[in-house]
Design a protein around this motif. Structure first.
Motif, short mmCIF file in Angstrom:
data_model
loop_
_atom_site.label_atom_id
_atom_site.label_comp_id
_atom_site.label_asym_id
_atom_site.label_seq_id
_atom_site.Cartn_x
_atom_site.Cartn_y
_atom_site.Cartn_z
N ASP A 272 0.81 -1.22 0.00
CA ASP A 272 0.00 0.00 0.00
C ASP A 272 0.85 1.27 0.00
O ASP A 272 0.31 2.37 -0.21
CB ASP A 272 -0.92 0.04 1.22
CG ASP A 272 -1.99 -1.04 1.19
OD1 ASP A 272 -2.21 -1.65 0.11
OD2 ASP A 272 -2.59 -1.30 2.25
N PHE A 273 2.14 1.15 0.25
CA PHE A 273 3.02 2.31 0.35
C PHE A 273 4.13 2.30 -0.69
O PHE A 273 5.04 3.13 -0.64
CB PHE A 273 3.61 2.40 1.76
CG PHE A 273 2.57 2.69 2.80
CD1 PHE A 273 2.24 4.00 3.14
CD2 PHE A 273 1.88 1.66 3.43
CE1 PHE A 273 1.26 4.27 4.08
CE2 PHE A 273 0.90 1.93 4.37
CZ PHE A 273 0.59 3.23 4.70
N GLN A 274 4.06 1.37 -1.64
CA GLN A 274 5.07 1.32 -2.69
C GLN A 274 4.84 2.44 -3.71
O GLN A 274 3.77 3.01 -3.78
CB GLN A 274 5.06 -0.05 -3.37
CG GLN A 274 5.56 -1.13 -2.44
CD GLN A 274 5.50 -2.52 -3.04
OE1 GLN A 274 5.08 -2.72 -4.17
NE2 GLN A 274 5.93 -3.51 -2.26
N ARG A 275 5.90 2.74 -4.45
CA ARG A 275 5.89 3.79 -5.48
C ARG A 275 5.67 5.18 -4.87
O ARG A 275 5.14 6.08 -5.52
CB ARG A 275 4.85 3.51 -6.56
CG ARG A 275 4.96 2.13 -7.15
CD ARG A 275 5.49 2.19 -8.55
NE ARG A 275 5.42 0.90 -9.20
CZ ARG A 275 6.46 0.08 -9.31
NH1 ARG A 275 7.62 0.40 -8.79
NH2 ARG A 275 6.33 -1.07 -9.94
N GLN A 276 6.06 5.33 -3.60
CA GLN A 276 5.97 6.63 -2.91
C GLN A 276 7.33 7.07 -2.40
O GLN A 276 7.42 7.89 -1.50
CB GLN A 276 4.97 6.52 -1.75
CG GLN A 276 3.57 6.17 -2.18
CD GLN A 276 2.64 5.95 -1.01
OE1 GLN A 276 2.88 6.40 0.11
NE2 GLN A 276 1.55 5.24 -1.24
N LYS A 277 8.39 6.48 -2.93
CA LYS A 277 9.78 6.79 -2.59
C LYS A 277 10.17 6.45 -1.16
O LYS A 277 11.14 6.94 -0.62
CB LYS A 277 10.11 8.25 -2.90
CG LYS A 277 9.92 8.58 -4.35
CD LYS A 277 10.50 9.88 -4.74
CE LYS A 277 10.19 10.09 -6.21
NZ LYS A 277 11.17 10.78 -6.92
N ARG A 278 9.42 5.57 -0.53
CA ARG A 278 9.74 5.18 0.84
C ARG A 278 10.97 4.30 0.91
O ARG A 278 11.83 4.47 1.77
CB ARG A 278 8.53 4.54 1.51
CG ARG A 278 7.40 5.56 1.68
CD ARG A 278 6.15 4.96 2.24
NE ARG A 278 5.05 5.89 2.15
CZ ARG A 278 4.63 6.67 3.13
NH1 ARG A 278 5.23 6.67 4.29
NH2 ARG A 278 3.60 7.47 2.95
N GLY A 279 11.08 3.33 0.00
CA GLY A 279 12.28 2.50 -0.04
C GLY A 279 13.50 3.32 -0.39
O GLY A 279 14.57 3.18 0.23
N ARG A 280 13.37 4.20 -1.37
CA ARG A 280 14.48 5.09 -1.76
C ARG A 280 14.91 5.95 -0.57
O ARG A 280 16.10 6.13 -0.32
CB ARG A 280 14.07 5.98 -2.92
CG ARG A 280 15.12 7.03 -3.28
CD ARG A 280 14.68 7.91 -4.45
NE ARG A 280 14.62 7.17 -5.68
CZ ARG A 280 15.66 6.89 -6.45
NH1 ARG A 280 16.87 7.30 -6.08
NH2 ARG A 280 15.52 6.22 -7.56
N THR A 281 13.95 6.46 0.17
CA THR A 281 14.26 7.31 1.32
C THR A 281 15.05 6.53 2.37
O THR A 281 16.08 7.01 2.87
CB THR A 281 12.97 7.88 1.94
OG1 THR A 281 12.32 8.69 0.95
CG2 THR A 281 13.26 8.71 3.17
N LEU A 282 14.59 5.34 2.71
CA LEU A 282 15.31 4.52 3.70
C LEU A 282 16.72 4.19 3.22
O LEU A 282 17.68 4.26 3.99
CB LEU A 282 14.55 3.24 3.99
CG LEU A 282 13.33 3.36 4.91
CD1 LEU A 282 12.60 2.04 4.99
CD2 LEU A 282 13.74 3.83 6.29
N LEU A 283 16.85 3.80 1.96
CA LEU A 283 18.17 3.48 1.43
C LEU A 283 19.10 4.69 1.44
O LEU A 283 20.28 4.58 1.77
CB LEU A 283 18.05 2.94 0.01
CG LEU A 283 17.70 1.47 -0.10
CD1 LEU A 283 17.29 1.12 -1.53
CD2 LEU A 283 18.88 0.62 0.33
N THR A 284 18.57 5.83 1.07
CA THR A 284 19.38 7.06 1.07
C THR A 284 19.87 7.39 2.47
O THR A 284 21.05 7.72 2.66
CB THR A 284 18.57 8.23 0.48
OG1 THR A 284 18.20 7.90 -0.87
CG2 THR A 284 19.37 9.53 0.49
N ILE A 285 19.00 7.28 3.45
CA ILE A 285 19.40 7.54 4.83
C ILE A 285 20.47 6.55 5.27
O ILE A 285 21.48 6.93 5.88
CB ILE A 285 18.18 7.49 5.77
CG1 ILE A 285 17.27 8.69 5.49
CG2 ILE A 285 18.60 7.45 7.24
CD1 ILE A 285 15.91 8.59 6.15
N LEU A 286 20.27 5.27 4.96
CA LEU A 286 21.25 4.24 5.32
C LEU A 286 22.61 4.54 4.70
O LEU A 286 23.64 4.54 5.40
CB LEU A 286 20.76 2.86 4.88
CG LEU A 286 21.78 1.73 5.07
CD1 LEU A 286 21.97 1.42 6.54
CD2 LEU A 286 21.34 0.50 4.31
#
Length: 172
Positions: free
Chosen positions: A92-106
């Motif tokens: 329900d939360f895909q394609r909203q840059k959430r994975g990209r955001t977590l990876l960028t922070i990591l």
């Protein structure tokens, strides 16, 4: 969107998240292969030797909408490597840059504050073009292919692509 380091208390919400993502084909494991012992083991290893970031549900519930985790390799000769990077985002939360955001922070955290980490490694099935493109856009490079490594539910075999990101502040 609240992002934080995980704790042991996140094991059950992470179990639910991973099973949900796996049920939509988003992980290499099936929901039946994701059990409490597996999640606790990876969470403990990531908290002890690596990283685990979680994104809490925006409604304030005890659910997690995304996570990213990885842990150090065990052999002394590979201690500079974080391996088994896993990113999971609730459907329900895909394609909203959430994975990209977590990876960028990591990756920023590693780059700025962890000079003993030289690289982060992961594998991706060859048919997952969206994820391959995401990792490439964040600076991951293809290091190789493991031919016929992954068997699909339909019985075909696919290669897994080995990718890595190198910490620009690590002295190789």
């Amino acid at each position: 969107m609240h992002i934080r380091m995980a704790t042991e208390l996140d094991a059950e919400p992470l179990l639910r998240l991973l099973r949900t993502v796996a049920s939509k084909g988003g992980l290499s494991r099936t929901p039946e292969e994701i059990h409490a012992t597996y999640v606790r083991m990876l969470l403990e290893k990531s908290l002890r030797t690596g990283f685990c970031l979680v994104m809490d549900h925006p409604d304030g519930s005890d659910e997690r909408v995304a996570c990213v985790w990885c842990h150090r390799a065990e052999a002394d000769q590979n201690k500079h490597v974080l391996r088994d990077l896993l990113v999971a985002v609730h459907p329900d939360f895909q394609r909203q840059k959430r994975g990209r955001t977590l990876l960028t922070i990591l990756l920023e955290e590693i780059s700025l504050n962890h000079p003993t980490v030289g690289k982060v490694e992961l594998t991706v099935r060859e048919d997952n073009a969206t994820v391959l493109a995401l990792y490439a856009s964040l600076g991951f490079h293809i290091e190789g292919r493991l031919e016929m490594r992954a068997r699909t539910p339909e019985g075909t075999y696919l290669a897994e692509i080995i990718m890595s990101w190198q910490n620009p502040n690590f002295e190789f």
